[in-house]
Motif scaffolding. Structure first.
Motif, PDB file in Angstrom:
ATOM      1  N   VAL A  88       6.254   1.880   5.632  1.00  0.00           N
ATOM      2  CA  VAL A  88       7.144   2.637   4.749  1.00  0.00           C
ATOM      3  C   VAL A  88       8.587   2.292   5.105  1.00  0.00           C
ATOM      4  O   VAL A  88       9.014   2.481   6.249  1.00  0.00           O
ATOM      5  CB  VAL A  88       6.883   4.145   4.902  1.00  0.00           C
ATOM      6  N   HIS A 117       1.134   3.423  -1.055  1.00  0.00           N
ATOM      7  CA  HIS A 117       2.351   3.980  -0.442  1.00  0.00           C
ATOM      8  C   HIS A 117       3.188   2.942   0.294  1.00  0.00           C
ATOM      9  O   HIS A 117       4.290   3.249   0.754  1.00  0.00           O
ATOM     10  CB  HIS A 117       1.969   5.115   0.522  1.00  0.00           C
ATOM     11  N   THR A 118       2.691   1.694   0.447  1.00  0.00           N
ATOM     12  CA  THR A 118       3.478   0.661   1.116  1.00  0.00           C
ATOM     13  C   THR A 118       4.110  -0.244   0.070  1.00  0.00           C
ATOM     14  O   THR A 118       3.457  -0.670  -0.874  1.00  0.00           O
ATOM     15  CB  THR A 118       2.613  -0.181   2.075  1.00  0.00           C
ATOM     16  N   SER A 205       1.363   6.845  11.237  1.00  0.00           N
ATOM     17  CA  SER A 205       0.918   7.537  10.022  1.00  0.00           C
ATOM     18  C   SER A 205       1.187   6.740   8.759  1.00  0.00           C
ATOM     19  O   SER A 205       0.419   6.804   7.803  1.00  0.00           O
ATOM     20  CB  SER A 205       1.613   8.908   9.925  1.00  0.00           C
ATOM     21  N   GLY A 206       2.285   5.979   8.724  1.00  0.00           N
ATOM     22  CA  GLY A 206       2.629   5.217   7.535  1.00  0.00           C
ATOM     23  C   GLY A 206       2.035   3.829   7.501  1.00  0.00           C
ATOM     24  O   GLY A 206       2.294   3.067   6.579  1.00  0.00           O
ATOM     25  N   LYS A 210      -3.726   3.472  12.158  1.00  0.00           N
ATOM     26  CA  LYS A 210      -3.091   4.757  12.454  1.00  0.00           C
ATOM     27  C   LYS A 210      -2.779   4.965  13.929  1.00  0.00           C
ATOM     28  O   LYS A 210      -1.992   5.846  14.276  1.00  0.00           O
ATOM     29  CB  LYS A 210      -3.987   5.902  11.969  1.00  0.00           C
ATOM     30  N   ASP A 340       7.573  12.426   8.557  1.00  0.00           N
ATOM     31  CA  ASP A 340       6.326  11.680   8.460  1.00  0.00           C
ATOM     32  C   ASP A 340       6.431  10.506   7.489  1.00  0.00           C
ATOM     33  O   ASP A 340       6.743  10.685   6.307  1.00  0.00           O
ATOM     34  CB  ASP A 340       5.199  12.616   8.018  1.00  0.00           C
ATOM     35  N   TYR A 342       4.104   8.473   6.202  1.00  0.00           N
ATOM     36  CA  TYR A 342       3.137   8.419   5.104  1.00  0.00           C
ATOM     37  C   TYR A 342       3.572   9.326   3.956  1.00  0.00           C
ATOM     38  O   TYR A 342       3.525   8.930   2.785  1.00  0.00           O
ATOM     39  CB  TYR A 342       1.750   8.828   5.596  1.00  0.00           C
ATOM     40  N   SER A 343       4.013  10.525   4.266  1.00  0.00           N
ATOM     41  CA  SER A 343       4.427  11.470   3.233  1.00  0.00           C
ATOM     42  C   SER A 343       5.603  10.935   2.425  1.00  0.00           C
ATOM     43  O   SER A 343       5.636  11.048   1.188  1.00  0.00           O
ATOM     44  CB  SER A 343       4.792  12.816   3.862  1.00  0.00           C
TER      45      SER A 343
END
Length: 425
Positions: A88, A117-118, A205-206, A210, A340, A342-343
């Motif tokens: 991210v 998300h990436t 997380s991202g 993990k 975070d 990932y969020s």
């Protein structure tokens, strides 16, 4: 030699080791349609569950390389490439390629687009007016000779078996397999023809991996495959629990990369760019060159401008601006304790910066700006995040993704290093 696909599936299902001949045949037969999709899906699941030896992974990689062409880069400079497993805010390729080129190496960076998300490097660069991703081999070679760096889409003939298998893995829940991930990455990178490769394997997380242990297993496998194929390879395991830099999206990440090239930018982006550059220069035989000094001199920014212009882009043109900006305020006063990755990545994706399917369009101006990073003070009600989008109705989904994504406390967290481990071949 011809085999029955069902026998190969059974061998791996029962925990056996596939022979070189079996691997060569099944990859070639699948590429040309002689092995059915459902049969390769079964084999992929067997590999997912049973794993592969390093010798099997290396041979599988070789078979995927042999399914297509291999670039021959006729340039006078030493060639070295970099690959990231994705994260991210990971815009490192943008400042890194021109920096390493300014130090004397040639960087043939064949990149991809984002999914989920990436973000994807090509999506980011396409926010620059006029820039084009598709180049011929002649154009790639000419640009490497004149500029020293090229970031573009992979040519169609590189590892077609991987392209076909990757799509199958995506719909059969067999993506998270170290043998299949490693062979996918290395088949494309070795086919590109660079004489050295540095890998940025992200953990957190991202990231795809993990935890550090999973990232280490993947990194070690990747380095071993590189060695087996005569390509010196180094892997850095880097932290991806917090977004990299302050910008997550497309145009916003380009702007941040330019800031780094002009002597500014977030400290974590600068640190990782320089760390990866050092490893790339070492593999290229240029370890006496200090990338930090070259970055500070402005030479890398000049190379960036020439690299963008060579592909039709205007490096001085304004970047796209979002039609709508939504500010997320700090919930309390204190120190930002966590954010975070990932969020934030999912929020940027929902705002339009990413895609759910390969054919989906992306918004150049969509993304998230992190106005504070963990360890920095915040004041209740002051702006903490900016959500950028051309579709205001997407904000609600982004805010939902950000629920619980950050915390504020009275004590500052202990900062950790961006580079967690280094694995060399």
């Amino acid at each position: 030699m011809t085999f029955a696909a069902v026998d190969i599936i059974r061998t791996k299902r029962d925990g056996g080791v596939l022979s070189d001949a079996q691997i060569d045949w099944v990859v070639d037969a699948y590429t040309h349609g002689a092995v059915a999709e459902e049969q390769m899906a079964a084999l992929a699941m067997a590999i997912f569950l049973r794993g592969m030896t390093l010798a099997e992974i290396s041979r599988w990689t070789a078979a995927m390389i042999s399914s297509g062409s291999r670039l021959s880069l006729s340039v006078s400079r030493p060639t070295v490439d970099k690959h990231s497993t994705g994260g991210v805010g990971d815009k490192i390729t943008l400042p890194l390629a021109p920096l390493v080129a300014a130090c004397g190496a040639a960087v043939p960076q064949l990149s991809g687009r984002g999914l989920g998300h990436t973000g994807g490097t090509l999506d980011k660069l396409e926010s620059i007016p006029g820039w084009r991703a598709s180049l011929s081999l002649a154009e790639i070679t000419a640009q490497l000779s004149s500029v020293g760096a090229v970031v573009c889409a992979a040519t169609d003939g590189l590892a077609p078996a991987d392209k076909k298998l990757y799509a199958l893995r995506d719909v059969t829940s067999t993506v998270e397999s170290v043998p299949l991930i490693a062979s996918s990455i290395m088949s494309k990178k070795i086919a590109e023809g660079a004489s050295g490769l540095v890998l940025d394997v992200k953990a957190g997380s991202g990231a795809f991996m993990k935890d550090v242990a999973s990232a280490r297993a993947l990194a070690s496998t990747l380095v071993s495959i590189g060695a087996a194929h005569g390509v010196p390879t180094t892997a850095l395991i880097t932290d991806m629990n917090v977004p990299l830099g302050c910008a997550v999206g497309n145009a916003v990440e380009v702007a941040e990369a330019v800031s780094v090239l002009q002597g500014g930018g977030p400290s974590d982006v600068v640190a990782l760019t320089v760390a990866l550059a050092r490893e790339m220069l070492a593999l290229a035989g240029l370890s006496s060159v200090d990338p930090a000094a070259v970055l500070a001199s402005g030479e890398a920014y000049e190379t960036w401008c020439r690299m963008i212009a060579a592909q039709g882009g205007d490096p001085s043109a304004p970047l796209p601006e979002p039609a709508h900006v939504h500010v997320v305020p700090a919930p309390a006063s204190g120190v930002l304790a966590s954010l975070d990755a990932y969020s934030v990545g999912v929020a940027a994706w929902r705002l339009g910066a990413g895609r759910a399917r390969k054919e989906d369009p992306v918004q150049a101006a969509a993304g998230v700006l992190c106005l504070a990073k963990p360890g920095e003070p915040v004041v209740e009600g002051s702006p903490l995040l900016e959500l950028h989008t051309d579709t205001p109705e997407a904000v609600a989904g982004a805010l939902e993704a950000l629920e619980g994504a950050f915390t504020v406390s009275s004590a500052a967290p202990v900062p950790g290093p961006i580079v967690l481990e280094t694995i060399r071949g």
